[in-house]
Design a protein around this motif. Structure first.
Motif, PDB file in Angstrom:
ATOM      1  N   ASP A 167      -5.609   0.908  -3.950  1.00  0.00           N
ATOM      2  CA  ASP A 167      -5.771   2.228  -4.552  1.00  0.00           C
ATOM      3  C   ASP A 167      -5.886   2.108  -6.080  1.00  0.00           C
ATOM      4  O   ASP A 167      -4.941   1.681  -6.743  1.00  0.00           O
ATOM      5  N   THR A 200       0.559   4.105  -1.583  1.00  0.00           N
ATOM      6  CA  THR A 200      -0.028   5.427  -1.795  1.00  0.00           C
ATOM      7  C   THR A 200      -1.244   5.686  -0.915  1.00  0.00           C
ATOM      8  O   THR A 200      -1.860   6.742  -1.007  1.00  0.00           O
ATOM      9  N   ALA A 201      -1.563   4.740  -0.021  1.00  0.00           N
ATOM     10  CA  ALA A 201      -2.794   4.856   0.765  1.00  0.00           C
ATOM     11  C   ALA A 201      -2.827   6.145   1.586  1.00  0.00           C
ATOM     12  O   ALA A 201      -3.875   6.746   1.768  1.00  0.00           O
ATOM     13  N   GLU A 240       0.804  -1.229   0.000  1.00  0.00           N
ATOM     14  CA  GLU A 240       0.000   0.000   0.000  1.00  0.00           C
ATOM     15  C   GLU A 240       0.841   1.285   0.000  1.00  0.00           C
ATOM     16  O   GLU A 240       0.786   2.067   0.958  1.00  0.00           O
ATOM     17  N   THR A 277      -2.022  -3.367  -3.337  1.00  0.00           N
ATOM     18  CA  THR A 277      -2.727  -2.082  -3.254  1.00  0.00           C
ATOM     19  C   THR A 277      -4.243  -2.219  -3.359  1.00  0.00           C
ATOM     20  O   THR A 277      -4.761  -3.122  -4.018  1.00  0.00           O
TER      21      THR A 277
END
Ligand SMILES: Nc1ncnc2c1ncn2[C@@H]1O[C@H](COP(=O)(O)OP(=O)(O)OP(=O)(O)O)[C@@H](O)[C@H]1O
Length: 229
Positions: free
Chosen positions: A191, A160-161, A158, A189
């Motif tokens: 996202d 870019t969470a 993850e 991810t």
């Protein structure tokens, strides 16, 4: 790092379960080859086994079924969602360390680390202790450290969470350029922006039961007309 033509991880018929009876499989018959110059998005609902599969790819968890082979993978770097660092050490120290470990002088290591911090938008935090960084900053710092350590296999949970749109886009660009420089990059991810920035999709829902097995080897989400070595 462009001479790792043989670098790859192959998973053949891989399945895993934490249930002692082996009946409750998270995924099964997962067959895929991971190579540099691709960024693999690993998707699936919460609890479907993304982190477990990252651990299997890294070689830290042995799957209950199937075979995992690693060729010329070099150093494995796992960037966790909430990474651990040395609380009192500065951000720049964390990135300079791999350069020092390879024999560079401290001053040179520090200036190369600063370049990487700049690239990841962390320059202004260089002398902050690790414990004062936010979750997203700490994770970007660990990505910079992954670059510094010349990881052959970079596993990212993850990335870019916790980031705003612009920073997330920068991180995705870095993952892409890392893959182009010879690393195998796998990103777990939820996202959609990150998933769309990846070149290949491994959706664990496709590997959850017998009937759907082997239907989605290396689905391309974007064809970059890249040349795999
Ligand atoms: N060491 C373990 N022992 C027993 N069960 C485990 C272990 N590690 C994970 N699990 C279980 O296996 C399942 C998959 O966990 P995993 O963390 O791989 O999922 P995930 O897809 O990464 O989830 P999330 O998206 O929420 O991070 C979960 O039900 C989890 O509780």
């Amino acid at each position: 790092m462009n001479d790792h033509a043989a670098r790859r991880v192959t998973l053949t018929d891989v399945g895993h379960s934490f249930d002692a009876t082996g009946r409750d499989m998270l995924f099964r018959h997962l067959t895929v080859t991971l190579r540099p110059k691709h960024v693999y998005a690993l998707t699936g609902p919460s609890g479907s086994g993304k982190s477990t599969l990252l651990s299997i790819i890294a070689g830290w968890t042995k799957p209950v079924a199937g075979v995992v082979e690693r060729f010329d993978c070099g150093r494995v770097c796992w960037v966790l969602q909430n990474p651990h660092g040395v609380a009192r050490r500065s951000a720049v120290d964390h990135v300079a360390l791999p350069f020092i470990a390879r024999g560079e002088r401290r001053r040179d290591a520090q200036s190369r680390a600063m370049e990487l911090l700049r690239a990841f938008g962390l320059e202004s935090l260089a002398f902050k202790p690790f414990r004062d960084l936010s979750g997203g900053e700490a994770q970007r710092l660990m990505l910079a450290r992954g670059v510094a350590s010349r990881a052959g296999l970079l596993l990212v949970d993850e990335p870019t969470a916790q980031l705003d749109l612009n920073t997330a886009a920068t991180v995705n660009e870095h993952l892409h350029s890392l893959s182009m420089s010879g690393s195998i990059v796998v990103v777990a991810t939820h996202d959609p922006r990150t998933r769309d920035a990846c070149t290949d999709l491994i959706d664990l829902r496709d590997w959850q039961d017998e009937t759907s097995a082997n239907t989605s080897v290396n689905k391309e989400v974007r064809d970059d007309e890249r040349q795999t070595p």
